[in-house]
Write a protein that holds these residues in place. Sequence first.
Motif, PDB file in Angstrom:
ATOM      1  N   SER A 180       2.470   4.596  12.225  1.00 16.89           N
ATOM      2  CA  SER A 180       3.204   5.183  11.105  1.00 16.89           C
ATOM      3  C   SER A 180       2.262   6.143  10.406  1.00 16.89           C
ATOM      4  N   LYS A 181       2.778   7.296   9.997  1.00 17.45           N
ATOM      5  CA  LYS A 181       1.906   8.333   9.411  1.00 17.45           C
ATOM      6  C   LYS A 181       2.593   8.978   8.207  1.00 17.45           C
ATOM      7  N   ILE A 239       0.838  -1.203   0.000  1.00 15.87           N
ATOM      8  CA  ILE A 239       0.000   0.000   0.000  1.00 15.87           C
ATOM      9  C   ILE A 239       0.871   1.250   0.000  1.00 15.87           C
ATOM     10  N   LEU A 240       1.931   1.254   0.809  1.00 16.61           N
ATOM     11  CA  LEU A 240       2.822   2.408   0.826  1.00 16.61           C
ATOM     12  C   LEU A 240       3.468   2.612  -0.536  1.00 16.61           C
ATOM     13  N   SER A 241       3.836   1.520  -1.203  1.00 15.57           N
ATOM     14  CA  SER A 241       4.392   1.616  -2.553  1.00 15.57           C
ATOM     15  C   SER A 241       3.365   2.186  -3.523  1.00 15.57           C
ATOM     16  N   ASN A 242       2.102   1.796  -3.360  1.00 17.22           N
ATOM     17  CA  ASN A 242       1.037   2.340  -4.211  1.00 17.22           C
ATOM     18  C   ASN A 242       0.873   3.844  -4.011  1.00 17.22           C
ATOM     19  N   VAL A 243       0.987   4.279  -2.753  1.00 14.68           N
ATOM     20  CA  VAL A 243       0.887   5.716  -2.461  1.00 14.68           C
ATOM     21  C   VAL A 243       2.043   6.458  -3.119  1.00 14.68           C
ATOM     22  N   TYR A 288      -3.996  14.683   2.080  1.00 14.80           N
ATOM     23  CA  TYR A 288      -4.466  13.443   2.688  1.00 14.80           C
ATOM     24  C   TYR A 288      -3.444  12.976   3.728  1.00 14.80           C
ATOM     25  N   ILE A 289      -3.946  12.461   4.822  1.00 17.96           N
ATOM     26  CA  ILE A 289      -3.104  11.875   5.862  1.00 17.96           C
ATOM     27  C   ILE A 289      -3.494  10.406   5.994  1.00 17.96           C
ATOM     28  N   GLU A 345       6.144  11.831  -4.094  1.00 17.14           N
ATOM     29  CA  GLU A 345       6.014  13.009  -3.228  1.00 17.14           C
ATOM     30  C   GLU A 345       5.140  12.687  -2.016  1.00 17.14           C
ATOM     31  N   VAL A 346       5.711  11.926  -1.120  1.00 18.30           N
ATOM     32  CA  VAL A 346       5.033  11.525   0.111  1.00 18.30           C
ATOM     33  C   VAL A 346       5.939  11.885   1.278  1.00 18.30           C
ATOM     34  N   GLU A 347       5.355  12.484   2.302  1.00 21.60           N
ATOM     35  CA  GLU A 347       6.129  12.894   3.472  1.00 21.60           C
ATOM     36  C   GLU A 347       5.867  11.927   4.624  1.00 21.60           C
TER      37      GLU A 347
END
Length: 214
Positions: free
Chosen positions: A127-128, A20-24, A138-139, A31-33
Amino acid sequence: MQSEEGKKKFIITEDKFSEILSNVLDFCAGEVEEIMYNNLMHRTIFELEDSRPEKDIIQDGNKWIRIRVGDISCDRISQCTVTFKQRKHIEDKTNSSRFIAEDYYSVVQFFKDIGFKLVSEQETLRSKYVFYYESVKYIICFDKWPKLLEYIFVTITAEDNISEEDFKQVCDLIKLPQLATQVGYVDIDKAYLDKFNKTARDFRHLRFDIPILS
């Protein structure tokens, strides 16, 4: 009193976290923080002495106060929050209102001093991450709970008012519904009730280093 509008919740198995994190990351072109990763959070739960009659929780309405520390805001500030929660039925969404306090231990002692009943002390790992899509922030939070480590509880929040259709589209694009084991109504009390026949608040201590005995 606020309901949990602007949020969607899912349960995934632990092995789906990386996917899922890879999909995000793919969805947002990297560009994910990352705000926090597997950070330990503490929470203390209080109930009024008479807030839960001696009957099955599934049948009764109940109210409780959650004091939580360890969550980190998008501004990189570690916050202590005091949240009043209420629902009428185990299958209902929770209504809540909250404020930010300065010191976790002082607030816990305050509620003890004024006579609230301390029912549970709990730990979670969070984890956030923050990402943007079409100028909407989105968070997404991934939470682990003691003795439910095979599952991760996912909450995705839209910080701006968007349509249900647009929100659903974002979730679909990162394949959350497809990879989740549970979609729609997700509640930690219900998860513990299903596995242990007790809600999370029925455990006096809910920690990663303490076996579930009572």
